[in-house]
Design a protein around this motif. Structure first.
Motif, PDB file in Angstrom:
ATOM      1  N   ASP A  32      46.067  46.891  32.125  1.00 59.62           N
ATOM      2  CA  ASP A  32      45.929  45.492  32.524  1.00 59.62           C
ATOM      3  C   ASP A  32      44.553  44.992  32.096  1.00 59.62           C
ATOM      4  O   ASP A  32      43.539  45.526  32.559  1.00 59.62           O
ATOM      5  CB  ASP A  32      46.065  45.435  34.049  1.00 59.62           C
ATOM      6  CG  ASP A  32      46.365  44.043  34.550  1.00 59.62           C
ATOM      7  OD1 ASP A  32      46.249  43.099  33.764  1.00 59.62           O
ATOM      8  OD2 ASP A  32      46.714  43.911  35.727  1.00 59.62           O
ATOM      9  N   ASP A  33      44.507  44.025  31.213  1.00 62.11           N
ATOM     10  CA  ASP A  33      43.224  43.400  30.830  1.00 62.11           C
ATOM     11  C   ASP A  33      42.341  44.296  29.959  1.00 62.11           C
ATOM     12  O   ASP A  33      41.108  44.231  30.054  1.00 62.11           O
ATOM     13  CB  ASP A  33      42.399  42.972  32.068  1.00 62.11           C
ATOM     14  CG  ASP A  33      43.043  41.860  32.866  1.00 62.11           C
ATOM     15  OD1 ASP A  33      44.158  41.449  32.548  1.00 62.11           O
ATOM     16  OD2 ASP A  33      42.389  41.390  33.831  1.00 62.11           O
ATOM     17  N   CYS A  75      48.988  37.908  33.033  1.00 62.01           N
ATOM     18  CA  CYS A  75      49.704  39.144  33.375  1.00 62.01           C
ATOM     19  C   CYS A  75      51.233  39.049  33.445  1.00 62.01           C
ATOM     20  O   CYS A  75      51.948  39.639  32.635  1.00 62.01           O
ATOM     21  CB  CYS A  75      49.165  39.619  34.708  1.00 62.01           C
ATOM     22  SG  CYS A  75      49.882  41.112  35.292  1.00 62.01           S
ATOM     23  N   HIS A 195      41.600  45.966  35.196  1.00 65.40           N
ATOM     24  CA  HIS A 195      41.590  44.625  35.810  1.00 65.40           C
ATOM     25  C   HIS A 195      40.446  44.475  36.826  1.00 65.40           C
ATOM     26  O   HIS A 195      39.984  45.454  37.389  1.00 65.40           O
ATOM     27  CB  HIS A 195      42.949  44.432  36.508  1.00 65.40           C
ATOM     28  CG  HIS A 195      43.230  43.055  36.993  1.00 65.40           C
ATOM     29  ND1 HIS A 195      42.794  42.595  38.212  1.00 65.40           N
ATOM     30  CD2 HIS A 195      43.915  42.040  36.432  1.00 65.40           C
ATOM     31  CE1 HIS A 195      43.200  41.347  38.382  1.00 65.40           C
ATOM     32  NE2 HIS A 195      43.884  40.989  37.312  1.00 65.40           N
ATOM     33  N   ASP A 352      48.384  44.070  28.835  1.00 62.05           N
ATOM     34  CA  ASP A 352      49.093  42.783  28.947  1.00 62.05           C
ATOM     35  C   ASP A 352      48.425  41.611  28.222  1.00 62.05           C
ATOM     36  O   ASP A 352      49.085  40.681  27.807  1.00 62.05           O
ATOM     37  CB  ASP A 352      49.412  42.430  30.410  1.00 62.05           C
ATOM     38  CG  ASP A 352      48.188  42.328  31.286  1.00 62.05           C
ATOM     39  OD1 ASP A 352      47.077  42.678  30.830  1.00 62.05           O
ATOM     40  OD2 ASP A 352      48.334  41.899  32.445  1.00 62.05           O
ATOM     41  N   GLN A 353      47.121  41.663  28.110  1.00 55.52           N
ATOM     42  CA  GLN A 353      46.365  40.728  27.266  1.00 55.52           C
ATOM     43  C   GLN A 353      45.012  41.347  27.026  1.00 55.52           C
ATOM     44  O   GLN A 353      44.727  42.432  27.523  1.00 55.52           O
ATOM     45  CB  GLN A 353      46.161  39.331  27.824  1.00 55.52           C
ATOM     46  CG  GLN A 353      46.654  38.941  29.159  1.00 55.52           C
ATOM     47  CD  GLN A 353      45.936  39.502  30.345  1.00 55.52           C
ATOM     48  OE1 GLN A 353      46.558  39.649  31.379  1.00 55.52           O
ATOM     49  NE2 GLN A 353      44.666  39.825  30.220  1.00 55.52           N
ATOM     50  N   LYS A 365      40.343  35.947  30.942  1.00 56.08           N
ATOM     51  CA  LYS A 365      41.210  35.905  29.739  1.00 56.08           C
ATOM     52  C   LYS A 365      41.786  34.501  29.546  1.00 56.08           C
ATOM     53  O   LYS A 365      41.072  33.551  29.358  1.00 56.08           O
ATOM     54  CB  LYS A 365      42.347  36.932  29.886  1.00 56.08           C
ATOM     55  CG  LYS A 365      43.120  36.830  31.191  1.00 56.08           C
ATOM     56  CD  LYS A 365      42.790  37.918  32.145  1.00 56.08           C
ATOM     57  CE  LYS A 365      43.603  37.805  33.407  1.00 56.08           C
ATOM     58  NZ  LYS A 365      43.286  38.885  34.341  1.00 56.08           N
TER      59      LYS A 365
HETATM   60 CA    CA Z   1      46.307  41.189  32.990  1.00 58.02          CA
END
Ligand code: CA
Ligand code: SGN
Length: 524
Positions: A32-33, A75, A195, A352-353, A365
């Motif tokens: 995540d992130d 997300c 994250h 996710d990004q 983000k």
């Molecule tokens: Ca994320």
């Protein structure tokens, strides 16, 4: 419907080629992130101070996509794009807090039908429980770093002592060890880390002490020439990063001073820790916070120096949080090696990004600017992908589902909008498209406005309806996106091409016109 088993059947003269047992397993490791700038396979100055050897191993033994992007840099929407192979306006999950409609088609449904044993473990963030997964154990919402709760398939919640990245990995390894070996597997191992609140495992605290983390050239971006909305975004390390929550300096450590803070979010992770965990945390941060407060009181920080201090602390914690993710990848790869599974398993690492690690002065983000638009994407498929492949194809997260289907020899529904990347895996010079479409629909968190655009290999154009502003960048000559070249006389030809490409993609993807589109308010 597109069929992929056919060629194999013709060659081998038997349908056994597509029987469940011979199909490759798919291990999808997702975080995540995780910014590409924090992955050493991607190169860059941060990678030198904090390498990611296990993620790099996937890239070395397989491929690293340099031009991998999300369709909507947030997300839940990114995850919905992955499951459906469709842009947000088609899968209905436009922003965090929406509810994923589980009645729609997903890649998990097709893989299960194709004979795969399916599982998802870790962060999910789609509001509705997973469907078409034989096994799932997920974090509620964002989940917690320390002693997290996992939602169980029977509806109960269980709390586990330990660190979330390690626990997610333990659960993934347990599932791999106990699965039905007569079937190929599709396992999504989805980490919360790195994250916010960027809380490292205790074993990694201090692992970057003494290292001066290189600053991005635009840490002190003045936002000149670009959208009027940039200075009002609430994601600056300077003004919006909070002392206790993000920077690990609690109010009770401020020695009677009130350091200016954007908001008080408290210390939810610290509060969850056991006494022993708190002791190690304090043993590490306590003396450092004391030294900082002494310097602060002695007037040693001007505004810029304070931003630099915050940047060091933020990115150190972030990179240390990444270390446990990389350990997880190492453990999963080792499991495949030890169990003779490596040769017949496609392994993917993605997130996710992306994320801002000080670029434009930011964390977080959302924007279509490169650092959050890019998604890491490493993939290994022994015998199929040439080691050390570095494709330049413009990849997007809507491409994952059709790729998994092609790997599984399953049909790709006609309304899937992504494209299988298998031709690129077979020949890394293959291109998938000449431009990607982007849409960001959130309504205000971190004060980033909705925007919609297009990116080619060399340029980017996006529109911010709220302020009626167009942004255009020449990515070859201005990779940090510091100069908006929209409406400059020398931009005219490319600008026109980008506008028509944008309209072409909106038509192709049946995307609503921003001006006519009025999304419903949704709570986060
Ligand atoms: Ca994320
Ligand atoms: C939380 C974070 C935000 C973050 C969003 C979205 N705040 O709201 O900083 O942008 O998640 O992140 S926090 O106080 O809860 O940490 S996402 O990855 O889930 O989209």
């Amino acid at each position: 419907m597109r069929h992929f088993c056919t060629a194999v059947i013709v060659v081998l003269g038997t349908t056994a080629a597509c029987s469940a047992q011979s199909l490759p397993n798919i291990l999808f490791i997702f975080s995540d992130d995780h910014a590409v700038n924090a992955i050493s396979a991607n190169g860059g100055p941060l990678a030198e101070v904090a390498p990611t050897p296990n993620i790099d191993r996937i890239a070395r033994e397989g491929a690293w996509f340099r031009n991998s992007f999300c369709a909507n840099s947030i997300c839940g929407p990114s995850r919905a794009c992955i499951l459906t192979g469709k842009h947000s306006h088609m899968n209905g999950f436009l922003r965090n807090g929406n509810t994923f409609d589980q009645s729609q088609w997903t890649v998990a449904k097709s893989l299960k039908k194709a004979g795969y044993q399916t599982a998802v473990i870790g962060k999910w963030h789609l509001q509705t429980d997973p469907v078409a997964f034989d096994h799932w154990e997920i974090l509620p919402g964002q989940g917690s770093y320390y002693n997290p709760v996992f939602l169980q398939m029977d509806g109960s919640k269980k709390q586990f002592e330990g660190y979330v990245t390690d626990l997610t990995t333990d659960k993934a390894v347990d599932w791999l060890s106990n699965r039905d070996e007569s079937k190929p597997f599709f396992l999504m191992c989805q980490h919360k880390a790195p994250h916010r609140t960027f809380a490292p495992a205790l074993r990694h605290l201090g692992s970057l002490d003494g290292v001066k983390i290189p600053e991005p050239a635009n840490l002190f971006d003045d936002y000149a020439t670009r959208s009027s909305t940039l200075p009002t975004n609430e994601m600056e390390i300077d003004r919006h990063m909070t002392w206790a929550y993000d920077l690990k300096l609690r109010r009770d450590e401020m020695e009677g001073l009130e350091l200016p803070t954007f908001r008080h979010y408290g210390t939810p992770e610290y509060n969850r820790m056991t006494a022993a965990q708190k002791k190690s945390w304090d043993a590490y941060f306590g003396p450092k916070n004391k030294a900082f407060m002494a310097d602060y009181k002695a007037g040693k920080f001007d505004d810029k120096q304070l931003v630099r201090w915050k940047y060091q602390r933020y990115v150190q914690n972030y990179l240390e949080t990444v270390k446990a993710v990389d350990d997880s990848v190492g453990r999963l790869l080792k499991h495949l090696d030890d169990h003779g599974l490596a040769d017949n398993t496609v392994v993917i690492y993605s997130s996710d990004q992306g994320f801002y690690l000080g670029e434009h002065g930011w964390f977080d983000k959302r924007w279509m600017f490169e650092e959050s638009f890019k998604m890491p994407f490493a993939i290994r498929w022994p015998g199929r992908i040439a080691p050390n492949s570095r494709p330049t194809a413009l990849l997007q997260n809507i491409d994952y589902a059709p790729t998994f289907l092609e790997i599984a020899g399953a049909e790709i529904p006609d309304d899937v909008q992504g494209k299988s990347m298998v031709p690129v895996l077979d020949d890394s010079s293959t291109q998938l498209r000449d431009a990607v479409y982007y849409a960001y629909y959130e309504l205000g968190e971190h004060a980033v406005p909705q925007h919609f655009g297009v990116r080619t290999h060399t340029h980017k154009l996006f529109y911010i309806p709220g302020t009626d502003e167009w942004q255009m960048f020449d990515l070859d000559n201005d990779p940090l996106e510091m100069t908006n070249i929209y409406r400059r006389p020398e931009s005219a030809v490319v600008q026109k091409q980008l506008h028509s490409k944008y309209e072409e993609l909106r038509t192709l993807y049946k995307a609503p016109a921003y001006a006519r589109y009025a999304p419903k308010q949704s709570k986060k």
